[in-house]
Design a protein around this motif. Structure first.
Motif, PDB file in Angstrom:
ATOM      1  N   ALA A 167       7.241  -5.754   1.609  1.00 22.96           N
ATOM      2  CA  ALA A 167       6.362  -5.053   2.544  1.00 22.96           C
ATOM      3  C   ALA A 167       5.781  -3.788   1.910  1.00 22.96           C
ATOM      4  O   ALA A 167       4.607  -3.461   2.130  1.00 22.96           O
ATOM      5  N   VAL A 168       6.590  -3.066   1.129  1.00 22.80           N
ATOM      6  CA  VAL A 168       6.079  -1.893   0.419  1.00 22.80           C
ATOM      7  C   VAL A 168       4.970  -2.315  -0.536  1.00 22.80           C
ATOM      8  O   VAL A 168       3.897  -1.702  -0.586  1.00 22.80           O
ATOM      9  N   HIS A 169       5.209  -3.350  -1.299  1.00 21.55           N
ATOM     10  CA  HIS A 169       4.212  -3.866  -2.244  1.00 21.55           C
ATOM     11  C   HIS A 169       2.913  -4.207  -1.519  1.00 21.55           C
ATOM     12  O   HIS A 169       1.817  -3.848  -1.978  1.00 21.55           O
ATOM     13  N   ALA A 170       3.013  -4.886  -0.379  1.00 29.23           N
ATOM     14  CA  ALA A 170       1.821  -5.261   0.374  1.00 29.23           C
ATOM     15  C   ALA A 170       1.103  -4.034   0.930  1.00 29.23           C
ATOM     16  O   ALA A 170      -0.136  -3.989   0.973  1.00 29.23           O
ATOM     17  N   ASP A 171       1.877  -3.027   1.333  1.00 30.22           N
ATOM     18  CA  ASP A 171       1.295  -1.823   1.921  1.00 30.22           C
ATOM     19  C   ASP A 171       0.498  -1.022   0.898  1.00 30.22           C
ATOM     20  O   ASP A 171      -0.417  -0.277   1.254  1.00 30.22           O
ATOM     21  N   LEU A 172       0.822  -1.168  -0.376  1.00 28.59           N
ATOM     22  CA  LEU A 172       0.109  -0.434  -1.422  1.00 28.59           C
ATOM     23  C   LEU A 172      -1.329  -0.920  -1.581  1.00 28.59           C
ATOM     24  O   LEU A 172      -2.195  -0.164  -2.027  1.00 28.59           O
ATOM     25  N   GLN A 173      -1.558  -2.184  -1.285  1.00 35.10           N
ATOM     26  CA  GLN A 173      -2.904  -2.771  -1.358  1.00 35.10           C
ATOM     27  C   GLN A 173      -3.543  -2.553  -2.730  1.00 35.10           C
ATOM     28  O   GLN A 173      -4.686  -2.120  -2.842  1.00 35.10           O
ATOM     29  N   ARG A 174      -2.781  -2.853  -3.760  1.00 35.96           N
ATOM     30  CA  ARG A 174      -3.295  -2.751  -5.128  1.00 35.96           C
ATOM     31  C   ARG A 174      -3.114  -4.090  -5.848  1.00 35.96           C
ATOM     32  O   ARG A 174      -2.325  -4.221  -6.785  1.00 35.96           O
TER      33      ARG A 174
END
Length: 216
Positions: free
Chosen positions: A99-106
């Motif tokens: 979820a953290v990875h997805a939230d970064l949107q990079r």
């Protein structure tokens, strides 16, 4: 006594370095702290990466606790898991890091996942069991967890794709030469390529070694 289970939403937090924003960042480091640390303090050790153009993201373990019972100084730390109900805790933090990875949107940034001490097992399990694309995994002062099943094709394929680097201090009292050797033997047995990077030091984030990794 009968145990019952349910899933419940909860809040979690992560911190990002001040010197480099996520917008436009081509190099993103997701760094997972060790046992009893807090993400905000752990993040301070990665300031040298900012000068190299990296954005550093520090998630925090989902379980916080008091490090001391002293009434005058009740310092708080966090943990990724304990042996109690461990499999569910692993599932929870793997989903959290996804979820953290997805939230970064990079989606186009190169993602380096670094785990220190207890966090090393955390990033290995995330790389092997999660869904996020991770380009490089740095296992610092820890090991590829023995419980990670390297006979599973998906696990091995994801670890091979993650370009493992093992970093350890020559005076590390926890990640000893014996553990380093056992970790290397296990990776070789399953044909998982890795780079070994020792430094003169103890159980710590070594600045010059960090700079070397940040520029590679």
């Amino acid at each position: 006594m009968q145990e019952h289970r349910l899933s419940t939403p909860r809040s979690a937090r992560y911190f990002t370095s001040e010197g480099r924003t996520l917008a436009g960042a081509s190099e993103v480091w997701i760094v997972c702290h060790g046992y009893g640390q807090l993400a905000s303090r752990f993040l301070e050790r990665f300031r040298p990466l900012e000068a190299l153009g990296c954005c550093v993201v520090a998630p925090e373990g989902l379980s916080r606790f008091y490090l001391t019972e002293s009434p005058t100084e009740r310092r708080v730390g966090a943990s990724w898991m304990t042996r109690e109900d461990r499999l569910h805790e692993i599932d929870d933090y793997v989903r959290y890091l996804d979820a953290v990875h997805a939230d970064l949107q990079r989606p186009n940034a190169r993602i380096t996942a670094l785990g220190f001490s207890q966090g090393s097992a955390t990033v290995c399990r995330w790389a092997a069991l999660g869904t996020a694309r991770i380009d490089r995994v740095i296992v610092w002062g820890g090991e590829v967890p023995p419980d990670l099943d390297l006979t599973q094709r998906q696990v091995v394929d994801r670890l091979r794709a993650a370009h493992l680097t093992l970093v350890y201090g020559t005076r590390d009292a926890f990640f000893t030469p014996k553990i380093v050797a056992a970790t290397e033997a296990r990776l070789r047995e399953h044909e998982i390529a890795y780079t070994l990077l020792p430094f003169e030091g103890a159980h710590e984030i070594h600045e010059s070694t960090l700079r070397t990794l940040g520029s590679s």
